[in-house]
Design an enzyme around this catalytic site. Structure first.
Site, PDB file in Angstrom:
ATOM      1  CB  SER A 149      -0.904  -0.008   1.239  1.00  0.00           C
ATOM      2  OG  SER A 149      -1.650   1.188   1.316  1.00  0.00           O
ATOM      3  CE  LYS A 175      -4.727   0.339   0.246  1.00  0.00           C
ATOM      4  NZ  LYS A 175      -5.531  -0.423   1.244  1.00  0.00           N
ATOM      5  CE  LYS A 177      -4.037   4.182   1.958  1.00  0.00           C
ATOM      6  NZ  LYS A 177      -5.290   3.605   2.491  1.00  0.00           N
ATOM      7  CG  ASP A 202      -7.779   2.706   0.266  1.00  0.00           C
ATOM      8  OD1 ASP A 202      -8.932   3.193   0.320  1.00  0.00           O
ATOM      9  OD2 ASP A 202      -7.222   2.189   1.257  1.00  0.00           O
ATOM     10  CD  GLU A 227      -8.918  -0.484   0.429  1.00  0.00           C
ATOM     11  OE1 GLU A 227      -7.922  -0.723  -0.293  1.00  0.00           O
ATOM     12  OE2 GLU A 227      -8.877  -0.585   1.664  1.00  0.00           O
ATOM     13  CG  ASP A 252     -10.742  -0.358   4.577  1.00  0.00           C
ATOM     14  OD1 ASP A 252     -11.055  -0.797   5.692  1.00  0.00           O
ATOM     15  OD2 ASP A 252      -9.642   0.224   4.388  1.00  0.00           O
ATOM     16  CE  LYS A 276      -7.561  -1.788   6.657  1.00  0.00           C
ATOM     17  NZ  LYS A 276      -7.460  -0.323   6.752  1.00  0.00           N
ATOM     18  N   GLY A 304      -4.461  -4.085   6.202  1.00  0.00           N
ATOM     19  CA  GLY A 304      -3.470  -3.899   7.251  1.00  0.00           C
ATOM     20  C   GLY A 304      -3.692  -2.551   7.912  1.00  0.00           C
TER      21      GLY A 304
HETATM   22  O1  OSB Z   1      -7.260   2.275   4.258  1.00  0.00           O
HETATM   23  O2  OSB Z   1      -6.319   0.388   4.092  1.00  0.00           O
HETATM   24  C1  OSB Z   1      -6.355   1.525   4.585  1.00  0.00           C
HETATM   25  C2  OSB Z   1      -3.257   2.045   6.750  1.00  0.00           C
HETATM   26  C3  OSB Z   1      -3.804   2.699   7.826  1.00  0.00           C
HETATM   27  C4  OSB Z   1      -5.142   3.005   7.826  1.00  0.00           C
HETATM   28  C5  OSB Z   1      -5.937   2.652   6.727  1.00  0.00           C
HETATM   29  C6  OSB Z   1      -5.397   1.973   5.646  1.00  0.00           C
HETATM   30  C7  OSB Z   1      -4.019   1.704   5.651  1.00  0.00           C
HETATM   31  C8  OSB Z   1      -3.329   1.103   4.524  1.00  0.00           C
HETATM   32  C9  OSB Z   1      -1.988   0.451   4.753  1.00  0.00           C
HETATM   33  O3  OSB Z   1      -3.701   1.193   3.378  1.00  0.00           O
HETATM   34  C10 OSB Z   1      -2.096  -0.962   5.185  1.00  0.00           C
HETATM   35  C11 OSB Z   1      -0.772  -1.548   5.581  1.00  0.00           C
HETATM   36  O4  OSB Z   1       0.207  -1.446   4.823  1.00  0.00           O
HETATM   37  O5  OSB Z   1      -0.704  -2.130   6.690  1.00  0.00           O
HETATM   38 MG    MG Z   2      -8.451   1.135   2.869  1.00  0.00          MG
END
Ligand code: OSB
Ligand code: MG
Length: 382
Positions: A149, A175, A177, A202, A227, A252, A276, A304
């Site tokens: 991510s 992924k 953001k 995402d 996402e 999510d 999650k 995560g």
């Molecule tokens: O939206 O999935 C999410 C991390 C913190 C809060 C929300 C998200 C995330 C991630 C990273 O996208 C997930 C990871 O690498 O552990």
């Molecule tokens: Mg997410």
């Protein structure tokens, strides 16, 4: 359409062990680089850890909340309150894990707090029985797919560098953001450079249904999914959006348990779910959602929360369960921390897979000196 009544999982009948000592420790680990979503930028992971001791066996679990409510409503502060004042008093040695879950349902919401205790007890049981956690849950070992991510970057060039490194490493999907104004052209830049990489975005809820025409422009990039495009609180509007978009929507933030997953599927609000384990209340509810989705042709993957090695190991064990058919947000430890509080770190094999840490429980060792070095607070509860 009725709500699903999930079949009982064999682990639900295991008895809660007698606890001799309980501690809550909050640690702060600096990230190797800031991690930005459409909502907030984190520069470190502040994690609340639960340490359970029983008959000389010690289990650690991790609450996946952050100190702030910028991803989810729970915070380390609310989790501490709920764990201490409402959940731990319900933990009674000898009752079945399933009965404990039923008691926990009297506390509305607060899945991350519940998961911390439930996961901790399951890890403790696995250690006592000398079994890896995934085996206690009933799933055979298998290596896990990896996924990275990538947080919001300051320039498309920096984003391309990060994607380049991830492709080089062999991550199974990438992924990125996105947020309003930092989306279509940034995705286009990545797609042009990497025409075949498995890519997804995402938005962490940054868009509204009024952005439909804009969001539809993402359809041309052959994304695996988008996402949480709309509000963290919404399922219905996602169902309207999914009907207008070719790209699968993945929920999510909106999914807090099996009931939400069944609502989302009934409405056609998504074609994929990010599970999650903390957000949905623990490993057992995660397994139920994964099964429910798998039986309906909806893919799931493990999200995560930038966890320490404790939470990351929990996510790895979870992904041995049926239904986890897509690569999740499980990436190498070095993506987050120079020094984690567990050994060994997560690394990708040459094919980009992640092995389950071998041994009883989580299969990782919590390094006491590192916990002490990173501890912000340590409270003994029993
Ligand atoms: O939206 O999935 C999410 C991390 C913190 C809060 C929300 C998200 C995330 C991630 C990273 O996208 C997930 C990871 O690498 O552990
Ligand atoms: Mg997410």
């Amino acid at each position: 359409m009725t709500r699903p009544t999930p079949p009982r999982l064999p682990v639900e009948s295991l008895a809660v062990p007698k606890l001799d000592r309980i501690d809550l420790v909050t640690v702060k680990l600096p990230f190797v680089a800031p991690f930005g979503t459409s909502v907030y930028v984190w520069t470190d992971k502040e994690a609340m850890l639960l340490r359970l001791e029983s008959g000389g066996v010690t289990a650690w679990s991790e609450c996946v909340s952050d100190p702030d409510p910028f991803y989810f409503y729970e915070t380390n502060g609310t989790a501490l309150h709920i764990i201490k004042d409402f959940l731990l008093p319900l933990v009674e040695p000898g009752i079945a894990i399933g009965e404990l879950e039923a008691r926990f349902r009297h506390v509305r919401g607060h899945g991350m707090a519940k998961a911390t205790i439930e996961n901790g007890l399951l890890i403790l049981l696995a250690l006592e029985q000398g079994l890896p956690l995934h085996e206690l849950l009933g799933f055979p070992a298998r290596k896990i797919m990896s996924g990275l991510s990538i947080g919001l970057k300051e320039s498309p060039a920096k984003l391309l560098e990060a994607v380049d490194r991830a492709v080089d490493k062999g991550y199974h999907r990438i992924k990125m953001k996105v947020k309003k104004g930092q989306d279509v052209e940034w995705v286009r830049a990545v797609r042009e450079r990497f025409p075949t990489v498995r890519l997804m975005v995402d938005a962490n809820g940054d868009y509204a249904l009024a952005d439909l025409d804009h969001l539809r422009r993402l359809d041309e990039f052959d994304l695996m999914m988008i996402e949480q495009p709309l509000s963290y609180n919404d399922i219905y509007e996602h169902s309207l959006l999914q009907k207008e978009m070719k790209t699968p929507i993945c929920l999510d933030e909106s999914i807090h348990g099996l009931a939400d997953a069944s609502t989302a599927l009934a409405l056609g609000a998504c074609r994929i779910i990010n599970i999650k384990q903390g957000r949905v209340g623990g490993l057992l509810e995660s397994v139920r959602i994964a099964r429910f989705c798998a039986g309906r042709g909806v893919g799931v993957w493990s999200g995560g929360m930038d966890e320490t090695g404790i939470g990351r190991a929990v996510n790895i064990h979870l992904q041995t369960a049926d239904g986890f058919s897509l690569p999740g947000d499980t990436s190498e430890t070095s993506n987050y921390f120079d020094e984690d509080i567990v050994e060994p770190p997560v690394v990708l094999d040459p094919e980009g897979f992640i092995g389950i840490p071998p041994g009883p429980g989580l299969g990782v060792t919590v390094v006491a000196e590192r916990v002490l070095k990173r501890a912000l607070s340590w409270e003994r509860l029993l």
